[in-house]
Design a protein around this motif. Sequence first.
Motif, PDB file in Angstrom:
ATOM      1  N   PHE A 173     -48.469  31.580  54.402  1.00  0.00           N
ATOM      2  CA  PHE A 173     -48.732  31.018  53.200  1.00  0.00           C
ATOM      3  C   PHE A 173     -50.586  30.751  52.750  1.00  0.00           C
ATOM      4  CE2 PHE A 173     -44.123  31.474  52.627  1.00  0.00           C
ATOM      5  CZ  PHE A 173     -44.148  31.860  51.999  1.00  0.00           C
ATOM      6  N   ALA A 174     -51.060  30.976  51.392  1.00  0.00           N
ATOM      7  CA  ALA A 174     -51.993  30.398  51.109  1.00  0.00           C
ATOM      8  C   ALA A 174     -52.646  30.550  49.764  1.00  0.00           C
ATOM      9  CB  ALA A 174     -53.397  31.610  51.883  1.00  0.00           C
ATOM     10  N   ASP A 175     -53.199  29.253  49.452  1.00  0.00           N
ATOM     11  CA  ASP A 175     -53.067  28.364  48.618  1.00  0.00           C
ATOM     12  C   ASP A 175     -54.792  28.601  47.907  1.00  0.00           C
ATOM     13  OD1 ASP A 175     -50.579  27.154  47.527  1.00  0.00           O
ATOM     14  OD2 ASP A 175     -51.345  25.620  48.243  1.00  0.00           O
ATOM     15  N   TYR A 176     -55.369  29.770  47.225  1.00  0.00           N
ATOM     16  CA  TYR A 176     -56.669  30.523  46.560  1.00  0.00           C
ATOM     17  C   TYR A 176     -56.708  29.088  45.148  1.00  0.00           C
ATOM     18  CZ  TYR A 176     -55.413  33.801  49.878  1.00  0.00           C
ATOM     19  OH  TYR A 176     -55.417  34.387  50.631  1.00  0.00           O
ATOM     20  N   THR A 177     -57.885  28.384  45.540  1.00  0.00           N
ATOM     21  CA  THR A 177     -58.306  28.121  44.524  1.00  0.00           C
ATOM     22  C   THR A 177     -59.841  28.513  44.268  1.00  0.00           C
ATOM     23  OG1 THR A 177     -57.490  25.729  45.330  1.00  0.00           O
ATOM     24  CG2 THR A 177     -58.923  25.160  43.792  1.00  0.00           C
ATOM     25  N   VAL A 178     -59.374  29.041  42.609  1.00  0.00           N
ATOM     26  CA  VAL A 178     -60.703  28.792  42.018  1.00  0.00           C
ATOM     27  C   VAL A 178     -61.088  28.019  40.824  1.00  0.00           C
ATOM     28  CG1 VAL A 178     -62.206  30.731  40.309  1.00  0.00           C
ATOM     29  CG2 VAL A 178     -60.352  30.925  42.293  1.00  0.00           C
TER      30      VAL A 178
END
Length: 158
Positions: free
Chosen positions: A38-43
């Motif tokens: 999985f990947a956590d995407y932060t903007v």
Amino acid sequence: MRKIDIEEVKEYIRNTSNSTKIYIGADSERYKKNGVWFADYTVAIVIHIDGNHGCKVFGTVDTERDYDQKKNRPRTRLMNEVYRASQMYLELAEAIGDRHAEVHLDISCDVMNGSSCVMNEAIGYVKGMCNITPKLKPDAFSASYTADRLKDILSAAA
């Protein structure tokens, strides 16, 4: 994981002067859970008030399955960062108006780094979608530092 109230961000920007600067950056972190990547995407959205009076930071974290096959060349994950930063810029464009704005990408120009594998397509995508040239490492502080740190802060608060 943690969603952003886009209307709150727009209202905040509208209530600042035209000398305020807006920096939008994205970062991701890959991890394995139950044998699946999985990947956590932060903007992160950094609103630098009047360009010299401190800043307000807004951000969001989303989790998605990561399908990259090569850990050292994370093409899909990096382009997902680019898409997210560009989308956020487009959502805020009307509120940004004539203010200085930048899109920051956590991508290196150095071919020795794995992130350089998407450098040209990432720059082209942001130019084509947002009509601005993105900043890359080491000039992309809102991606490399703010978004990276923001994920930890938002995760701890959840």
